[in-house]
Design a protein around this motif. Structure first.
Motif, PDB file in Angstrom:
ATOM      1  N   MET A   1      -9.377  -9.646 -15.054  1.00 13.84           N
ATOM      2  CA  MET A   1      -9.682  -8.204 -15.062  1.00 13.84           C
ATOM      3  C   MET A   1      -8.738  -7.480 -16.031  1.00 13.84           C
ATOM      4  N   THR A   2      -9.328  -6.646 -16.866  1.00 14.36           N
ATOM      5  CA  THR A   2      -8.531  -5.846 -17.794  1.00 14.36           C
ATOM      6  C   THR A   2      -7.834  -4.727 -17.034  1.00 14.36           C
ATOM      7  N   LYS A   3      -6.567  -4.531 -17.306  1.00 20.91           N
ATOM      8  CA  LYS A   3      -5.802  -3.477 -16.633  1.00 20.91           C
ATOM      9  C   LYS A   3      -6.396  -2.116 -16.994  1.00 20.91           C
ATOM     10  N   PRO A   4      -6.702  -1.272 -16.002  1.00 21.32           N
ATOM     11  CA  PRO A   4      -7.295   0.035 -16.307  1.00 21.32           C
ATOM     12  C   PRO A   4      -6.321   0.925 -17.064  1.00 21.32           C
ATOM     13  N   PHE A   5      -6.870   1.794 -17.891  1.00 26.61           N
ATOM     14  CA  PHE A   5      -6.032   2.694 -18.687  1.00 26.61           C
ATOM     15  C   PHE A   5      -6.743   4.029 -18.853  1.00 26.61           C
ATOM     16  N   SER A   6      -6.009   5.108 -18.632  1.00 26.97           N
ATOM     17  CA  SER A   6      -6.525   6.468 -18.827  1.00 26.97           C
ATOM     18  C   SER A   6      -5.687   7.171 -19.887  1.00 26.97           C
ATOM     19  N   GLN A   7      -6.324   7.602 -20.963  1.00 22.24           N
ATOM     20  CA  GLN A   7      -5.599   8.330 -22.007  1.00 22.24           C
ATOM     21  C   GLN A   7      -5.093   9.669 -21.486  1.00 22.24           C
ATOM     22  N   ALA A   8      -5.869  10.295 -20.591  1.00 17.94           N
ATOM     23  CA  ALA A   8      -5.438  11.570 -20.009  1.00 17.94           C
ATOM     24  C   ALA A   8      -4.135  11.394 -19.234  1.00 17.94           C
TER      25      ALA A   8
ATOM     26  N   GLN B   1      -1.143   4.503 -13.431  1.00 15.95           N
ATOM     27  CA  GLN B   1      -0.216   4.851 -14.517  1.00 15.95           C
ATOM     28  C   GLN B   1       0.829   5.880 -14.094  1.00 15.95           C
ATOM     29  N   HIS B   2       0.400   6.931 -13.396  1.00 12.99           N
ATOM     30  CA  HIS B   2       1.354   7.942 -12.951  1.00 12.99           C
ATOM     31  C   HIS B   2       2.399   7.318 -12.042  1.00 12.99           C
ATOM     32  N   ALA B   3       1.947   6.483 -11.113  1.00 12.19           N
ATOM     33  CA  ALA B   3       2.863   5.868 -10.153  1.00 12.19           C
ATOM     34  C   ALA B   3       3.963   5.094 -10.859  1.00 12.19           C
ATOM     35  N   VAL B   4       3.582   4.273 -11.826  1.00 12.53           N
ATOM     36  CA  VAL B   4       4.564   3.473 -12.551  1.00 12.53           C
ATOM     37  C   VAL B   4       5.530   4.365 -13.321  1.00 12.53           C
TER      38      VAL B   4
ATOM     39  N   ASP C   1      -5.385   4.535  -2.556  1.00  7.62           N
ATOM     40  CA  ASP C   1      -6.699   4.837  -3.125  1.00  7.62           C
ATOM     41  C   ASP C   1      -7.744   4.129  -2.275  1.00  7.62           C
ATOM     42  N   LEU C   2      -8.990   4.314  -2.637  1.00  2.38           N
ATOM     43  CA  LEU C   2     -10.059   3.517  -2.037  1.00  2.38           C
ATOM     44  C   LEU C   2      -9.844   2.061  -2.427  1.00  2.38           C
ATOM     45  N   ALA C   3     -10.297   1.162  -1.587  1.00  2.00           N
ATOM     46  CA  ALA C   3     -10.061  -0.265  -1.814  1.00  2.00           C
ATOM     47  C   ALA C   3     -10.608  -0.745  -3.155  1.00  2.00           C
ATOM     48  N   CYS C   4     -11.681  -0.124  -3.640  1.00  3.27           N
ATOM     49  CA  CYS C   4     -12.296  -0.552  -4.899  1.00  3.27           C
ATOM     50  C   CYS C   4     -11.379  -0.354  -6.102  1.00  3.27           C
ATOM     51  N   ASN C   5     -10.358   0.485  -5.963  1.00  2.96           N
ATOM     52  CA  ASN C   5      -9.427   0.740  -7.072  1.00  2.96           C
ATOM     53  C   ASN C   5      -8.105  -0.012  -6.952  1.00  2.96           C
ATOM     54  N   HIS C   6      -7.948  -0.795  -5.899  1.00  2.00           N
ATOM     55  CA  HIS C   6      -6.655  -1.441  -5.650  1.00  2.00           C
ATOM     56  C   HIS C   6      -6.276  -2.470  -6.703  1.00  2.00           C
TER      57      HIS C   6
ATOM     58  N   GLN D   1      -2.267  -4.296 -10.525  1.00  3.17           N
ATOM     59  CA  GLN D   1      -1.874  -4.849 -11.822  1.00  3.17           C
ATOM     60  C   GLN D   1      -0.730  -4.053 -12.440  1.00  3.17           C
ATOM     61  N   TRP D   2      -0.861  -2.737 -12.416  1.00  3.83           N
ATOM     62  CA  TRP D   2       0.192  -1.878 -12.958  1.00  3.83           C
ATOM     63  C   TRP D   2       1.499  -2.058 -12.168  1.00  3.83           C
ATOM     64  N   CYS D   3       1.394  -2.103 -10.833  1.00  2.00           N
ATOM     65  CA  CYS D   3       2.585  -2.258  -9.990  1.00  2.00           C
ATOM     66  C   CYS D   3       3.264  -3.601 -10.245  1.00  2.00           C
ATOM     67  N   ASP D   4       2.465  -4.670 -10.304  1.00  2.00           N
ATOM     68  CA  ASP D   4       3.038  -6.010 -10.480  1.00  2.00           C
ATOM     69  C   ASP D   4       3.707  -6.158 -11.844  1.00  2.00           C
ATOM     70  N   GLU D   5       3.100  -5.566 -12.854  1.00  2.24           N
ATOM     71  CA  GLU D   5       3.675  -5.652 -14.195  1.00  2.24           C
ATOM     72  C   GLU D   5       4.994  -4.885 -14.284  1.00  2.24           C
ATOM     73  N   ALA D   6       5.056  -3.736 -13.580  1.00  2.00           N
ATOM     74  CA  ALA D   6       6.254  -2.888 -13.649  1.00  2.00           C
ATOM     75  C   ALA D   6       7.436  -3.516 -12.908  1.00  2.00           C
ATOM     76  N   GLN D   7       7.170  -4.220 -11.807  1.00  2.00           N
ATOM     77  CA  GLN D   7       8.222  -4.879 -11.021  1.00  2.00           C
ATOM     78  C   GLN D   7       9.365  -3.922 -10.669  1.00  2.00           C
ATOM     79  N   LEU D   8       9.007  -2.829 -10.029  1.00  2.00           N
ATOM     80  CA  LEU D   8       9.990  -1.825  -9.626  1.00  2.00           C
ATOM     81  C   LEU D   8      10.223  -1.903  -8.124  1.00  2.00           C
ATOM     82  N   ASP D   9      11.489  -1.887  -7.710  1.00  2.00           N
ATOM     83  CA  ASP D   9      11.823  -1.988  -6.293  1.00  2.00           C
ATOM     84  C   ASP D   9      11.316  -0.801  -5.483  1.00  2.00           C
ATOM     85  N   ASN D  10      11.163   0.349  -6.142  1.00  2.00           N
ATOM     86  CA  ASN D  10      10.773   1.574  -5.426  1.00  2.00           C
ATOM     87  C   ASN D  10       9.286   1.896  -5.555  1.00  2.00           C
ATOM     88  N   LEU D  11       8.489   0.969  -6.081  1.00  2.00           N
ATOM     89  CA  LEU D  11       7.053   1.190  -6.255  1.00  2.00           C
ATOM     90  C   LEU D  11       6.290   0.297  -5.286  1.00  2.00           C
TER      91      LEU D  11
END
Length: 196
Positions: A1-8, A39-42, A57-62, A67-77
């Motif tokens: 799955m391609t990581k989602p991205f929003s330019q906004a 993106q905002h969360a990271v 979020d709704l389960a469909c967006n998890h 993906q964003w959370c796992d890539e960031a590897q932040l203790d507080n996320l």
């Protein structure tokens, strides 16, 4: 799955952070309602290491958020929890709630349910931050917002830009006071509420 991205999200994350950071400077954790791409969360969790950022979020967006959370590897996320505005929220008391670009997407009934959830789950004197476009006295703040609203309604008649006065009334009924209404890029606003 391609990581989602929003330019906004990419465009607005720094202007939001500049106002969000001082507003929640004494807050230990934030529940983000409707994390979207993640993106905002990271970005916010990276910039505010002392704040635990809980995505939802709704389960469909998890999958995308994860993906964003796992890539960031932040203790507080935190990885996303399922939060459906039609259901009971899967949290107890939270000191702060953040939501971006949700009110014009969901139905008016779900905006009402959001504030019912806030009333039930926000800690005393907690903080709520809402980002997105709003109308004032029933009027659009720009031609682009009027066009955006028409697009939203063509896609889903229950969506659309909401009146700020209605939002403030719902917030007050939930025990919140509007602390600040900030003008943001691209004709958006950042609303900062404090629980009484």
């Amino acid at each position: 799955m391609t990581k989602p991205f929003s330019q906004a999200c990419e465009n607005n994350k720094d202007p939001i952070l500049a106002l969000l950071a001082p507003f929640i400077s004494n807050i230990s954790s934030v529940l983000e309602v409707g994390s979207g791409t993640g993106q905002h969360a990271v970005h916010f969790a990276q910039a505010l290491p002392e704040v635990v950022w809980q995505t939802s979020d709704l389960a469909c967006n998890h999958a995308g958020i994860t993906q964003w959370c796992d890539e960031a590897q932040l203790d507080n996320l935190r990885r996303p929890i399922t939060l459906d505005l039609t259901q009971h929220w899967p949290v107890e008391q939270v000191p702060a709630i953040y939501t971006a670009n949700t009110f014009h997407i969901v139905s008016p009934q779900l905006v009402v349910r959001f504030f019912e959830g806030v009333k039930r789950h926000l800690s005393p004197h907690g903080k709520v931050v809402v980002y997105g476009p709003f109308n004032y006295q029933g009027q659009y703040t720009s031609v682009s917002n009027a066009e955006f609203d028409a697009f939203l309604k063509s896609r889903d008649p229950n969506s659309g830009i909401r009146d700020i006065e209605w939002i403030v009334d719902l917030a007050q009924a939930a025990g919140l006071e509007l602390e600040a209404d900030h003008a943001m890029p691209a004709n958006n606003r950042l609303l900062c509420f404090i629980g009484q």
